[in-house]
Design an enzyme around this catalytic site. Structure first.
Site, PDB file in Angstrom:
ATOM      1  N   ASP A  82      61.718  44.081  37.666  1.00 53.64           N
ATOM      2  CA  ASP A  82      60.252  44.728  37.862  1.00 53.64           C
ATOM      3  C   ASP A  82      60.207  45.913  38.810  1.00 53.64           C
ATOM      4  O   ASP A  82      60.983  46.082  39.679  1.00 53.64           O
ATOM      5  CB  ASP A  82      59.564  43.812  38.841  1.00 53.64           C
ATOM      6  CG  ASP A  82      58.108  43.754  38.899  1.00 53.64           C
ATOM      7  OD1 ASP A  82      57.523  44.350  38.088  1.00 53.64           O
ATOM      8  OD2 ASP A  82      57.538  43.210  39.978  1.00 53.64           O
ATOM      9  N   GLY A 181      48.903  43.711  45.032  1.00 52.52           N
ATOM     10  CA  GLY A 181      48.484  42.968  46.449  1.00 52.52           C
ATOM     11  C   GLY A 181      47.193  41.928  46.488  1.00 52.52           C
ATOM     12  O   GLY A 181      46.604  41.803  45.346  1.00 52.52           O
ATOM     13  N   HIS A 211      50.233  44.764  35.123  1.00 55.86           N
ATOM     14  CA  HIS A 211      50.476  44.298  36.514  1.00 55.86           C
ATOM     15  C   HIS A 211      49.371  44.070  37.496  1.00 55.86           C
ATOM     16  O   HIS A 211      48.354  44.254  37.220  1.00 55.86           O
ATOM     17  CB  HIS A 211      51.096  45.775  36.923  1.00 55.86           C
ATOM     18  CG  HIS A 211      52.280  45.667  36.394  1.00 55.86           C
ATOM     19  ND1 HIS A 211      53.776  45.754  37.201  1.00 55.86           N
ATOM     20  CD2 HIS A 211      52.963  46.034  35.063  1.00 55.86           C
ATOM     21  CE1 HIS A 211      54.702  45.855  36.513  1.00 55.86           C
ATOM     22  NE2 HIS A 211      54.590  46.121  35.243  1.00 55.86           N
ATOM     23  N   ASP A 256      52.569  37.907  41.638  1.00 62.63           N
ATOM     24  CA  ASP A 256      53.287  37.707  42.611  1.00 62.63           C
ATOM     25  C   ASP A 256      52.744  37.332  43.761  1.00 62.63           C
ATOM     26  O   ASP A 256      52.942  36.390  44.535  1.00 62.63           O
ATOM     27  CB  ASP A 256      54.154  39.168  42.893  1.00 62.63           C
ATOM     28  CG  ASP A 256      55.109  38.905  44.062  1.00 62.63           C
ATOM     29  OD1 ASP A 256      55.428  37.880  44.478  1.00 62.63           O
ATOM     30  OD2 ASP A 256      55.732  40.070  44.584  1.00 62.63           O
TER      31      ASP A 256
HETATM   32  O1  G3H Z   1      54.528  45.005  42.123  1.00 71.94           O
HETATM   33  C1  G3H Z   1      55.447  44.675  43.116  1.00 71.94           C
HETATM   34  C2  G3H Z   1      55.672  43.070  43.446  1.00 71.94           C
HETATM   35  O2  G3H Z   1      54.574  42.287  43.643  1.00 71.94           O
HETATM   36  C3  G3H Z   1      56.975  42.998  43.964  1.00 71.94           C
HETATM   37  O3  G3H Z   1      56.789  43.109  45.434  1.00 71.94           O
HETATM   38  O4  G3H Z   1      58.592  44.916  45.977  1.00 71.94           O
HETATM   39  O5  G3H Z   1      57.542  43.713  47.772  1.00 71.94           O
HETATM   40  O6  G3H Z   1      59.081  42.620  46.071  1.00 71.94           O
HETATM   41  P1  G3H Z   1      58.123  43.744  46.200  1.00 71.94           P
HETATM   42  P1  13P Z   2      50.006  40.943  42.099  1.00 70.95           P
HETATM   43  O1  13P Z   2      50.303  41.671  43.372  1.00 70.95           O
HETATM   44  O2  13P Z   2      48.708  41.042  41.700  1.00 70.95           O
HETATM   45  O3  13P Z   2      50.592  39.622  41.850  1.00 70.95           O
HETATM   46  O4  13P Z   2      50.910  41.764  41.187  1.00 70.95           O
HETATM   47  C1  13P Z   2      52.454  41.704  40.864  1.00 70.95           C
HETATM   48  C2  13P Z   2      52.968  42.826  39.842  1.00 70.95           C
HETATM   49  O5  13P Z   2      52.423  43.502  39.138  1.00 70.95           O
HETATM   50  C3  13P Z   2      54.360  42.586  39.987  1.00 70.95           C
HETATM   51  O6  13P Z   2      55.000  43.605  39.050  1.00 70.95           O
HETATM   52 ZN    ZN Z   3      53.727  45.199  39.398  1.00 69.89          ZN
END
Ligand code: G3H
Ligand code: 13P
Ligand code: ZN
Length: 309
Positions: A82, A181, A211, A256
């Site tokens: 990701d 977020g 996303h 996420d």
């Molecule tokens: O889009 C980002 C995802 O929520 C991943 O978050 O980079 O803190 O693991 P992270």
């Molecule tokens: P959210 O923060 O809405 O869960 O999005 C997650 C995401 O796009 C990960 O790539």
């Molecule tokens: Zn994302």
């Protein structure tokens, strides 16, 4: 079943009009919660790790846990990077056995984004791995990139066509109003489905990725806050809007934040109600169960991928 590519699941999703959930993984409990839910729904699923997740859990641990999950089930499971920030991170994941990677060049100019995406596509395809790219900018925080609401740029449908043709990417993440977020909308939640329709017209055979698509489930926010969290005014994309996105041509929906809320709320509840508990299994077990419930709801009631394995 061995870990699979996203190719076949996306083909089916575009033909039959449903979306596949792509859930962020950071540890064993999250992986098990997601995979147990997808198995019980006989649904394909994408497990995705950010570079932050890889730094936290270590790539070999993540890979082995995903392999173990896949061995235990008969559903198609893909492992995806990701928001890959650069070629080196994508290469590391491809070499470790990821079946799909995202190169996020959305922070660069159009031409630079094409250049870096092409480089990743060339290497990934030589190893049989598929590539998700991103065009347009979501508001919010993407790993090390912080984009304000004013700077968020919707994806241009004509640019999307040129971008896919010139890069050869396999799927495209678009910006139509979501953001990462727990704070996605100040007022009413709204996505630009008109832009999605235009993009689908220009690139009908390219799977589209959304996303920042957590619902920020109000019950989970309430649970977190009840047991001591301070997450006031959090707001996400309602189920009805995501349901519409799923039937209108979005193939992959990224989640996420909702899993973070599920884990945090459950753990806070145990800490608050059972202050004498200090066995990690006593709070990680309900956290895993809440992740399972949350993912099952999305697959069954929102994305429409039940029985599409
Ligand atoms: O889009 C980002 C995802 O929520 C991943 O978050 O980079 O803190 O693991 P992270
Ligand atoms: P959210 O923060 O809405 O869960 O999005 C997650 C995401 O796009 C990960 O790539
Ligand atoms: Zn994302």
């Amino acid at each position: 079943m061995p870990i699979v590519s996203t190719k076949e699941m996306f083909e089916k999703s575009m033909k039959e009009g449903f979306a596949i959930g792509a859930f962020n993984i950071n540890n064993m409990e999250i992986i098990q919660g997601i995979v147990d839910a997808a198995s019980s729904q006989n649904s394909p699923v994408i497990l995705q790790a950010s570079s932050g997740a890889i730094k936290y859990a270590r790539i070999n641990y993540l890979m082995k846990m995903v392999e173990a999950a896949a061995e235990e089930t008969n559903i198609p499971i893909a492992i995806h990077l990701d928001h890959g920030p650069d070629f080196e991170t994508c290469k590391k994941c491809i070499d470790a056995g990821f079946t799909s990677v995202m190169i996020d060049g959305s922070k660069y100019s159009f031409e630079e984004n094409i250049e870096i995406t092409k480089k990743v596509v060339e290497y990934a395809h030589s190893k049989g791995v598929v590539v998700e790219a991103e065009l347009g900018q979501l508001a919010g925080i993407e790993d090390d990139v912080n984009v304000s609401n004013e700077d968020a740029k919707y994806t241009d449908p004509m640019q999307a066509k040129e971008f896919v043709e010139r890069t050869g990417c396999d799927s495209l993440a678009i910006a139509i109003g979501t953001s990462h977020g727990a704070y996605k909308f100040k007022g009413e939640a709204k996505l630009r489905f008109d832009i999605l329709d235009e993009i689908k017209k220009e690139i009908p055979n390219t799977p589209i990725v959304l996303h920042g698509a957590s619902t920020v489930i109000p019950e989970l926010v309430k649970m977190c806050n009840k047991y001591g969290a301070e997450i006031p005014g959090a707001k996400g994309v309602p189920d009805e809007i995501l349901r519409e996105a799923s039937v209108r041509g979005v193939s992959k929906i990224n989640v996420d934040t909702d899993l973070r809320l599920a884990m945090t709320g459950s753990i806070r509840k145990v800490f608050s109600e059972e202050p004498s508990t200090f066995d990690p299994r006593k709070y990680l077990e309900p956290a895993r169960e809440k992740v399972r419930e949350t993912v099952e709801h999305k697959i069954r009631d929102v994305f429409g991928s039940s029985n599409k394995a």
